[in-house]
Write an enzyme that holds these catalytic residues in place. Structure first.
Site, PDB file in Angstrom:
ATOM      1  N   GLY A   1      -7.232  11.591   0.340  1.00  0.00           N
ATOM      2  CA  GLY A   1      -7.910  10.389   0.825  1.00  0.00           C
ATOM      3  C   GLY A   1      -9.367  10.497   0.420  1.00  0.00           C
ATOM      4  N   GLY A   2     -10.183  11.056   1.302  1.00  0.00           N
ATOM      5  CA  GLY A   2     -11.581  11.315   0.958  1.00  0.00           C
ATOM      6  C   GLY A   2     -11.778  12.638   0.231  1.00  0.00           C
TER       7      GLY A   2
ATOM      8  N   SER B   1      -9.891   5.923  13.289  1.00  0.00           N
ATOM      9  CA  SER B   1      -8.781   5.360  14.050  1.00  0.00           C
ATOM     10  C   SER B   1      -7.591   6.295  13.958  1.00  0.00           C
ATOM     11  CB  SER B   1      -8.415   3.987  13.497  1.00  0.00           C
ATOM     12  OG  SER B   1      -8.233   4.077  12.107  1.00  0.00           O
TER      13      SER B   1
ATOM     14  N   LYS C   1      14.879  17.247   7.851  1.00  0.00           N
ATOM     15  CA  LYS C   1      14.817  17.102   9.318  1.00  0.00           C
ATOM     16  C   LYS C   1      13.393  17.232   9.837  1.00  0.00           C
ATOM     17  CE  LYS C   1      19.126  17.634   8.285  1.00  0.00           C
ATOM     18  NZ  LYS C   1      19.796  16.441   7.735  1.00  0.00           N
TER      19      LYS C   1
ATOM     20  N   SER D   1      13.954  23.812   0.463  1.00  0.00           N
ATOM     21  CA  SER D   1      15.167  22.993   0.527  1.00  0.00           C
ATOM     22  C   SER D   1      15.963  23.168  -0.760  1.00  0.00           C
ATOM     23  CB  SER D   1      14.776  21.516   0.708  1.00  0.00           C
ATOM     24  OG  SER D   1      15.809  20.669   0.249  1.00  0.00           O
TER      25      SER D   1
ATOM     26  N   LYS E   1      -6.039  18.143  10.025  1.00  0.00           N
ATOM     27  CA  LYS E   1      -7.440  17.819  10.317  1.00  0.00           C
ATOM     28  C   LYS E   1      -8.033  18.673  11.434  1.00  0.00           C
ATOM     29  CE  LYS E   1      -8.538  13.549   8.143  1.00  0.00           C
ATOM     30  NZ  LYS E   1      -7.216  12.990   7.721  1.00  0.00           N
TER      31      LYS E   1
ATOM     32  N   TYR F   1      -7.146  14.155  25.277  1.00  0.00           N
ATOM     33  CA  TYR F   1      -7.866  15.393  24.956  1.00  0.00           C
ATOM     34  C   TYR F   1      -9.238  15.421  25.629  1.00  0.00           C
ATOM     35  CZ  TYR F   1      -4.371  16.208  21.310  1.00  0.00           C
ATOM     36  OH  TYR F   1      -3.196  16.415  20.626  1.00  0.00           O
TER      37      TYR F   1
ATOM     38  N   GLU G   1      -2.529  10.252  -4.597  1.00  0.00           N
ATOM     39  CA  GLU G   1      -3.081   9.112  -3.857  1.00  0.00           C
ATOM     40  C   GLU G   1      -2.080   7.966  -3.821  1.00  0.00           C
ATOM     41  OE1 GLU G   1      -7.767   8.765  -4.693  1.00  0.00           O
ATOM     42  OE2 GLU G   1      -6.487   8.307  -6.394  1.00  0.00           O
TER      43      GLU G   1
ATOM     44  N   GLY H   1      -4.862   2.750  -3.669  1.00  0.00           N
ATOM     45  CA  GLY H   1      -6.154   3.398  -3.378  1.00  0.00           C
ATOM     46  C   GLY H   1      -6.393   4.539  -4.344  1.00  0.00           C
TER      47      GLY H   1
ATOM     48  N   ASP I   1      -8.903   5.366  -6.176  1.00  0.00           N
ATOM     49  CA  ASP I   1     -10.315   5.605  -6.503  1.00  0.00           C
ATOM     50  C   ASP I   1     -10.561   7.047  -6.946  1.00  0.00           C
ATOM     51  OD1 ASP I   1      -9.749   5.737  -3.485  1.00  0.00           O
ATOM     52  OD2 ASP I   1     -11.466   7.065  -3.740  1.00  0.00           O
TER      53      ASP I   1
ATOM     54  N   SER J   1       0.922  16.832   4.907  1.00  0.00           N
ATOM     55  CA  SER J   1      -0.359  16.923   5.634  1.00  0.00           C
ATOM     56  C   SER J   1      -0.316  16.472   7.082  1.00  0.00           C
ATOM     57  CB  SER J   1      -1.425  16.136   4.866  1.00  0.00           C
ATOM     58  OG  SER J   1      -0.993  14.824   4.605  1.00  0.00           O
TER      59      SER J   1
ATOM     60  N   GLN K   1      -8.459  12.516  16.757  1.00  0.00           N
ATOM     61  CA  GLN K   1      -7.746  13.455  17.622  1.00  0.00           C
ATOM     62  C   GLN K   1      -8.160  14.894  17.349  1.00  0.00           C
ATOM     63  OE1 GLN K   1      -3.425  12.437  18.143  1.00  0.00           O
ATOM     64  NE2 GLN K   1      -4.002  10.729  16.829  1.00  0.00           N
TER      65      GLN K   1
ATOM     66  N   ASN L   1       2.074  12.196  12.224  1.00  0.00           N
ATOM     67  CA  ASN L   1       1.828  11.203  13.274  1.00  0.00           C
ATOM     68  C   ASN L   1       2.214   9.805  12.811  1.00  0.00           C
ATOM     69  OD1 ASN L   1       0.872  13.123  15.086  1.00  0.00           O
ATOM     70  ND2 ASN L   1      -1.173  13.051  14.198  1.00  0.00           N
TER      71      ASN L   1
HETATM   72  C1  PLP Z   1      -6.920  12.490   6.598  1.00  0.00           C
HETATM   73  C2  PLP Z   1      -5.553  12.707   6.068  1.00  0.00           C
HETATM   74  C3  PLP Z   1      -5.301  12.880   4.696  1.00  0.00           C
HETATM   75  C4  PLP Z   1      -6.398  12.805   3.648  1.00  0.00           C
HETATM   76  O1  PLP Z   1      -7.324  13.846   3.821  1.00  0.00           O
HETATM   77  P1  PLP Z   1      -8.743  13.799   3.083  1.00  0.00           P
HETATM   78  O2  PLP Z   1      -9.383  15.078   3.448  1.00  0.00           O
HETATM   79  O3  PLP Z   1      -9.485  12.612   3.604  1.00  0.00           O
HETATM   80  O4  PLP Z   1      -8.449  13.670   1.635  1.00  0.00           O
HETATM   81  C5  PLP Z   1      -4.011  13.146   4.281  1.00  0.00           C
HETATM   82  N1  PLP Z   1      -2.992  13.206   5.168  1.00  0.00           N
HETATM   83  C6  PLP Z   1      -3.170  13.046   6.491  1.00  0.00           C
HETATM   84  C7  PLP Z   1      -2.009  13.132   7.390  1.00  0.00           C
HETATM   85  C8  PLP Z   1      -4.462  12.788   6.995  1.00  0.00           C
HETATM   86  O5  PLP Z   1      -4.645  12.616   8.313  1.00  0.00           O
END
Ligand code: PLP
Length: 320
Positions: free
Chosen positions: A178-179, A77, A273, A27, A52, A114, A203, A207, A209, A304, A82, A307
């Protein structure tokens, strides 16, 4: 359990025919705003709407014939549910997903769509991990964890492998955390393909951590974070796989607030967009709100996932 670049490369071969090689977008507006050359890896365009799918498919594809026949179980959840459901459908592996009764209807419908069997539990009174473990024991199912597994982390790392192959090398790579499955896998890929690149996890501030664990070099666990970034509402990094990899290969962490995240989501919608969910916007948000100075740098940013319930997001916009 270490994950090496060879594991990421092998995962890439495994998923190549089924996963989408998602686009890398640029961009001019964002380059002008940041003074950097920014390349966005758009996993919001991945199958089922998030990266994922990469890890889940890589994990399911490596099960034994007997494990595949008996099936898998996951508790989530969100996007991991999915991803496991779709991977099970493609590989002919029966999937059971343990989801809370108050999960968004669209996510329940997508998971059932699915072909997965959904088992509902009461999030206020029941322990989903216990339910999943009980199902695994009773039916001989294999539990597929959302991040702390070498096949999951290696699969997620293919996102950065593609990004660097298509647009790299980079000075800086920003990745939502996240994890830590996505961050650790991407860091392993970047170390090999772009050795000079600094890899930073992002992060939600509520959260943090991962940032704390990174600083103290001890795994820190927090209560379920209150943040709109639902994909990052994890209590800690993974003790077995993701935390050790992050200590070894990641250069730092940044955090962003929910308010900053909302602003960045709308900015990405309006300017690029593209529909991005709150967690999906974490890394872009750190750059857009100038949590670090990227002037003159070539920057990779992982978006990432996409949804998001648009009615919810529009209501949040109206409420501001
Ligand atoms: C799960 C997820 C994350 C975090 O991924 P981790 O592998 O748990 O760090 C980030 N963005 C989206 C859209 C996710 O679904």
């Amino acid at each position: 359990m270490a994950v090496t670049f060879d594991d990421v490369a092998a995962a890439h071969e495994r998923i190549r025919a089924v996963a989408r090689r998602t686009p890398v977008l640029t961009s001019a507006t964002i380059d002008a705003l940041t003074g950097a050359r920014v390349h966005f890896k758009c996993e919001n365009f991945q199958r089922m709407g998030a990266f994922k799918f990469r890890g889940a498919y890589n994990a399911l594809a490596q099960l034994s014939a007997e494990q595949k026949e008996k099936g898998v179980v996951a508790f989530s959840s969100g996007n991991h549910a999915q991803a496991v459901a779709l991977s099970g459908k493609l590989l002919g592996v029966p999937a059971v997903i343990v989801m809370p009764t108050d999960a968004p209807k669209v996510k329940l419908a997508a998971t059932r769509g699915y072909g997965a069997e959904v088992i509902l539990y009461d999030a206020h009174n029941e322990d989903r991990q216990k339910i999943a473990e009980q199902l695994a024991a009773e039916r001989g199912l294999t539990l597929i964890p959302p991040f702390d597994h070498p096949h999951i982390a290696a699969g997620q790392g293919t996102a950065a492998k593609e990004l660097i192959e298509d647009a790299g090398p980079f000075d800086l790579l920003l990745v939502p955390c996240g994890g830590g499955g996505l961050l650790s896998g991407c860091a392993v890929a970047a170390r090999q393909l772009s050795p000079q690149c600094r890899v930073i996890g992002v992060e939600p501030a509520a959260g943090d951590d991962g940032a704390r664990s990174f600083r103290s070099k001890q795994l820190e666990t927090i209560g379920t974070p209150d943040t709109i970034a639902d994909g990052a509402r994890t209590a800690s990094l993974g003790p077995n796989v993701t935390f050790p990899l992050i200590l070894k290969h990641v250069d730092g962490f940044l955090t962003v607030t929910d308010e900053e995240l909302l602003q960045s989501m709308f900015f990405l919608w309006e300017r690029m967009k593209i529909v991005v969910e709150p967690t999906g916007a974490l890394a872009a948000c750190a750059l857009l709100t100038k949590k670090l100075d990227a002037k003159g740098m070539k920057v990779g940013v992982v978006i990432s996932g996409g949804n998001v319930d648009l009615a919810w997001a529009a209501a949040r916009l109206g409420a501001r």
